[in-house]
Write a protein that holds these residues in place. Structure first.
Motif, PDB file in Angstrom:
ATOM      1  N   LEU A   3      34.780  12.132  32.553  1.00 18.14           N
ATOM      2  CA  LEU A   3      35.653  11.045  32.108  1.00 18.14           C
ATOM      3  C   LEU A   3      37.079  11.313  32.579  1.00 18.14           C
ATOM      4  O   LEU A   3      37.919  11.801  31.833  1.00 18.14           O
ATOM      5  N   LYS A   4      37.338  11.030  33.817  1.00 17.90           N
ATOM      6  CA  LYS A   4      38.629  11.303  34.427  1.00 17.90           C
ATOM      7  C   LYS A   4      39.728  10.502  33.734  1.00 17.90           C
ATOM      8  O   LYS A   4      39.624   9.301  33.565  1.00 17.90           O
ATOM      9  N   GLY A   5      40.776  11.210  33.346  1.00 17.45           N
ATOM     10  CA  GLY A   5      41.935  10.556  32.760  1.00 17.45           C
ATOM     11  C   GLY A   5      41.778  10.181  31.295  1.00 17.45           C
ATOM     12  O   GLY A   5      42.717   9.749  30.665  1.00 17.45           O
ATOM     13  N   ALA A   6      40.578  10.348  30.751  1.00 18.02           N
ATOM     14  CA  ALA A   6      40.350   9.981  29.348  1.00 18.02           C
ATOM     15  C   ALA A   6      40.791  11.128  28.447  1.00 18.02           C
ATOM     16  O   ALA A   6      40.700  12.286  28.808  1.00 18.02           O
ATOM     17  N   LYS A   7      41.261  10.785  27.271  1.00  9.44           N
ATOM     18  CA  LYS A   7      41.595  11.795  26.279  1.00  9.44           C
ATOM     19  C   LYS A   7      40.279  12.197  25.606  1.00  9.44           C
ATOM     20  O   LYS A   7      39.634  11.371  24.960  1.00  9.44           O
ATOM     21  N   LEU A   8      39.896  13.435  25.794  1.00  9.84           N
ATOM     22  CA  LEU A   8      38.626  13.889  25.245  1.00  9.84           C
ATOM     23  C   LEU A   8      38.836  14.547  23.890  1.00  9.84           C
ATOM     24  O   LEU A   8      39.873  15.139  23.622  1.00  9.84           O
ATOM     25  N   ALA A   9      37.863  14.444  23.058  1.00 10.72           N
ATOM     26  CA  ALA A   9      37.947  14.880  21.668  1.00 10.72           C
ATOM     27  C   ALA A   9      37.699  16.380  21.511  1.00 10.72           C
ATOM     28  O   ALA A   9      37.384  17.080  22.467  1.00 10.72           O
ATOM     29  N   ILE A  10      37.807  16.813  20.271  1.00 15.30           N
ATOM     30  CA  ILE A  10      37.560  18.200  19.874  1.00 15.30           C
ATOM     31  C   ILE A  10      36.260  18.241  19.076  1.00 15.30           C
ATOM     32  O   ILE A  10      36.017  17.385  18.223  1.00 15.30           O
ATOM     33  N   LEU A  64      32.890  15.823  15.459  1.00 13.85           N
ATOM     34  CA  LEU A  64      33.733  15.376  16.556  1.00 13.85           C
ATOM     35  C   LEU A  64      35.020  14.817  15.952  1.00 13.85           C
ATOM     36  O   LEU A  64      34.967  13.973  15.054  1.00 13.85           O
ATOM     37  N   TRP A  65      36.148  15.317  16.441  1.00 21.10           N
ATOM     38  CA  TRP A  65      37.470  14.933  15.925  1.00 21.10           C
ATOM     39  C   TRP A  65      38.303  14.355  17.055  1.00 21.10           C
ATOM     40  O   TRP A  65      38.189  14.788  18.204  1.00 21.10           O
ATOM     41  N   ALA A  66      39.155  13.424  16.738  1.00 16.25           N
ATOM     42  CA  ALA A  66      40.003  12.796  17.749  1.00 16.25           C
ATOM     43  C   ALA A  66      40.982  13.793  18.360  1.00 16.25           C
ATOM     44  O   ALA A  66      41.332  13.682  19.529  1.00 16.25           O
ATOM     45  N   SER A  67      41.396  14.799  17.573  1.00 16.69           N
ATOM     46  CA  SER A  67      42.353  15.790  18.084  1.00 16.69           C
ATOM     47  C   SER A  67      42.244  17.087  17.300  1.00 16.69           C
ATOM     48  O   SER A  67      41.683  17.124  16.193  1.00 16.69           O
ATOM     49  N   GLN A  68      42.815  18.129  17.860  1.00 16.43           N
ATOM     50  CA  GLN A  68      42.880  19.419  17.177  1.00 16.43           C
ATOM     51  C   GLN A  68      43.673  19.274  15.881  1.00 16.43           C
ATOM     52  O   GLN A  68      43.310  19.845  14.859  1.00 16.43           O
ATOM     53  N   GLU A 104      36.937  22.179  23.168  1.00 19.67           N
ATOM     54  CA  GLU A 104      37.473  20.983  23.802  1.00 19.67           C
ATOM     55  C   GLU A 104      36.397  20.426  24.721  1.00 19.67           C
ATOM     56  O   GLU A 104      35.817  21.157  25.523  1.00 19.67           O
ATOM     57  N   ILE A 105      36.116  19.173  24.585  1.00 23.17           N
ATOM     58  CA  ILE A 105      35.097  18.550  25.424  1.00 23.17           C
ATOM     59  C   ILE A 105      35.718  18.283  26.793  1.00 23.17           C
ATOM     60  O   ILE A 105      36.717  17.583  26.902  1.00 23.17           O
TER      61      ILE A 105
END
Length: 120
Positions: A3-10, A64-68, A104-105
């Protein structure tokens, strides 16, 4: 597919090693007190699973979390969300202190969709 450029979850992973013979009681206590259900109420919680190893010697809670930062907020809120009795109801079945970390995914894959062949 990366997923290039995507913000990946934790992804948080916590392993619970259970005393032999206490597997059923541990699982029942975990589900009864809704440990994963309560995490679901936190901002940034995206999904979660409670897993049992095929040899039944350990369990995993993964979320799965949106962020750390969202996961860390859950960790700080944890002790105010659960009573001492609820935490002890799990602890009495454990053979060692739960081990956990976050990952980190980096990449994710989705199954290929099979295309139906057109019949002539």
């Amino acid at each position: 597919m990366f997923l290039k450029g995507a913000k990946l979850a934790i992804r948080s992973l916590i392993q619970f090693k259970v005393h032999p013979g206490a597997e059923t009681a541990f699982e029942a206590a975990y589900l009864k007190h809704g440990f994963l259900d309560r995490a679901r109420t936190m901002p940034g919680f995206l999904s979660g699973e409670f897993l049992r190893s095929t040899d039944r010697a350990s369990f995993w809670a993964t979320a799965l979390w949106a962020s750390q930062a969202d996961y860390e907020a859950w960790q700080h809120a944890y002790l105010s969300v659960f009573s001492a009795e609820e935490i002890q109801s799990l602890g009495r079945h454990l053979s060692k202190t739960p081990q956990g970390n976050t990952t980190e995914i980096v990449s994710t894959e989705k199954p290929n969709k099979k295309k139906k062949k057109k019949q002539a």
